[in-house]
Design an enzyme around this catalytic site. Structure first.
Site, mmCIF file in Angstrom:
data_model
loop_
_atom_site.group_PDB
_atom_site.id
_atom_site.type_symbol
_atom_site.label_atom_id
_atom_site.label_comp_id
_atom_site.label_asym_id
_atom_site.label_seq_id
_atom_site.Cartn_x
_atom_site.Cartn_y
_atom_site.Cartn_z
ATOM 1 N N GLU A 305 0.833 -1.205 0.000
ATOM 2 C CA GLU A 305 0.000 0.000 0.000
ATOM 3 C C GLU A 305 0.866 1.252 0.000
ATOM 4 O OE1 GLU A 305 -2.803 -0.215 3.234
ATOM 5 O OE2 GLU A 305 -4.115 -1.596 2.162
ATOM 6 N N GLU A 399 -6.573 -7.219 -1.243
ATOM 7 C CA GLU A 399 -6.944 -7.057 0.157
ATOM 8 C C GLU A 399 -8.265 -6.321 0.254
ATOM 9 O OE1 GLU A 399 -3.780 -5.733 2.829
ATOM 10 O OE2 GLU A 399 -5.245 -4.493 3.899
#
Length: 478
Positions: A305, A399
């Site tokens: 991320e 995710e």
């Protein structure tokens, strides 16, 4: 370090090794073909790099598996890929042999049946006529014949397929994946959708990633994919690169043994600039790609991320251009998954959208871009961006959660289902966060479930766990 006396003995034995051959004399067992060579093998432990369990089923008498030294019991098992009638097992021991061991078969890698046992083993070659049925064959050592460990030059299993069973595991059904156009396709060129679970950080919850839990994930949950989340900071990789690299190696092997795909997640989060860990990433992915490039089930997620005001799409793109060739040098075939700006939101969380990638894509083949969402935090703007992006870019949702972006709080199953409906419509693969017993609502198991379970069924699942298991259990039409 090994004692020099043993090193000399090993060298002598290696020099004396001859090519494997069937025993003399006619028998039904001898007539059955060798069915273990080149199949996936796993073990209770590995003494050192270069002594992995796969070395015992590679058909070479110059390579071997070796367990950790000085500990009982230890085991090695081979996955035959489907149920077989097993008629013969041939063990070629190295100097570190078993005095007492059992040969076992299993239909699922969990429940084992003895087909041979001895307490008087003396090393050398044990050519055993057995009678059993199973997909898995295990050699289970309970007493070492030396102070060292257990070691096999070769583990050979002979038998015949039973002819039963369904479509097989996800990897058997789909083989080597590849990006075709803007979709994920199997080796036959068919567009597919994978569904599965992400681990929590393997520095915190390794006890939730056991043989029993992964048997349940593959068999009871019917998951296609396991995401292996290795944090870099936060007490992760940077504290002990060797420990965490080996932990990832082992989890790849465990997923492989169960026919699941494995996403190797370079879980960079804080700091959010992937360039901060570029050197570490090159070291790590070089070893992973070298070790596992022969497998068909590995995908590489190179930046979990990316986040922060200074982390523009240009920075992430530059990082990808530097790291992708490192992987491609050793693994030219596996899909590579690239994190997007602002916590893999395609830039939405920073006021942007997918156009920054569409207008300036990464210059590489066989890649996908990742999108993460948490349904209680990410509403219509995120959903609409994902829908538009999926029509122009190859997307993989590596995710998501049914809760808030913290992985905790109340579940929003209505919004979550809207996302999953879109992902099904557009054939976008997804992985849920997370397969652990962390106290937060996003962890599927109730606190205290790990390491002993039970992991199958719903008795130890939180509300989100019951919901997501039900949706993983309805797989794509491979």
């Amino acid at each position: 370090m090994r004692r020099s006396a043993r090193a000399g003995l090993v060298a002598v034995l290696a020099a004396l090794m001859v090519p494997l051959s069937a025993p003399s004399g006619a028998s039904a067992a001898a007539a059955d073909p060798l069915v273990s060579q080149g199949k996936t093998a796993t073990a209770s432990s590995v003494e050192a790099a270069g002594l992995e369990p796969g070395k015992a089923v590679d058909g070479s008498t110059a390579t071997r598996w070796a367990s950790a030294e000085g500990a009982d019991p230890q085991w090695i098992r081979v996955d035959l890929g489907s149920t077989h009638t097993v008629s013969r097992v041939r063990l070629v021991w190295e100097a570190a042999y078993a005095t007492a061991y059992r040969v076992q078969t299993s239909p699922d890698g969990s429940t084992w049946t003895d087909v041979y046992s001895t307490t008087t083993g003396d090393g050398g070659t044990d050519d055993l006529t057995v009678s059993g049925t199973g997909r898995y064959v295990r050699v289970y050592g309970t007493q070492r014949g030396t102070p060292w460990g257990y070691s096999l030059w070769e583990l050979e299993v002979y038998g015949t397929p039973t002819g039963g069973g369904g479509a097989g595991t996800p990897v058997e059904a789909n083989g080597q994946l590849r990006v075709c156009g803007i979709k994920l396709c199997n080796e036959h060129g068919k567009q597919i959708q994978l569904r599965g679970m992400s681990s929590h950080g393997i520095q915190w919850y390794p006890q939730c990633l056991t043989d029993a839990s992964l048997d349940a994930l593959a068999g009871d949950w019917k998951a296609d994919v396991l995401r292996i989340s290795m944090y870099i900071q936060e007490d992760g990789y940077e504290t002990n690169p060797r420990l965490f690299t080996d932990r990832v190696h082992n989890l790849i092997e465990m997923a492989t043994a169960r026919g699941m795909y494995a996403i190797v997640d370079w879980h960079m989060l804080d700091p959010g600039d992937p360039m901060y860990n570029l050197g570490r990433a090159k070291t790590f992915f070089t070893e992973i790609a070298q070790r596992h490039n022969g497998k068909k089930n590995v995908l590489y997620e190179i930046a979990n991320e990316p986040n922060g005001d200074s982390v523009t799409w240009a920075v992430i793109r530059d990082y990808a251009h530097q790291l992708i060739p490192v992987i491609r040098q050793y693994d030219p075939d596996a899909p590579i998954l690239i994190g997007t700006r602002a916590w893999s939101s395609l830039g939405v969380s920073a006021g942007s959208d997918e156009t920054e990638i569409v207008n300036n894509p990464v210059n590489a083949d066989n890649i996908m871009y990742t999108f993460h969402f948490y349904a209680a935090s990410h509403g219509t703007e995120y959903l609409n961006t994902l829908s538009r992006a999926a029509d122009r870019l190859p997307i993989f949702v590596t995710e998501f959660g049914t809760q808030s972006a913290s992985g905790d709080g109340a579940n929003n199953f209505t919004r979550s289902q809207q996302y999953l409906d879109l992902l099904a419509q557009k054939k976008i693969s997804w992985v849920n966060w997370n397969f652990s017993d962390d106290f937060r609502s996003g962890a599927v198991f109730t606190t205290g479930t790990c390491p002993n379970g039970p992991f199958a069924g719903t008795s130890r699942l939180k509300e989100a766990g019951v919901w997501i298991r039900d949706r993983i259990r309805t797989p794509d039409d491979f």
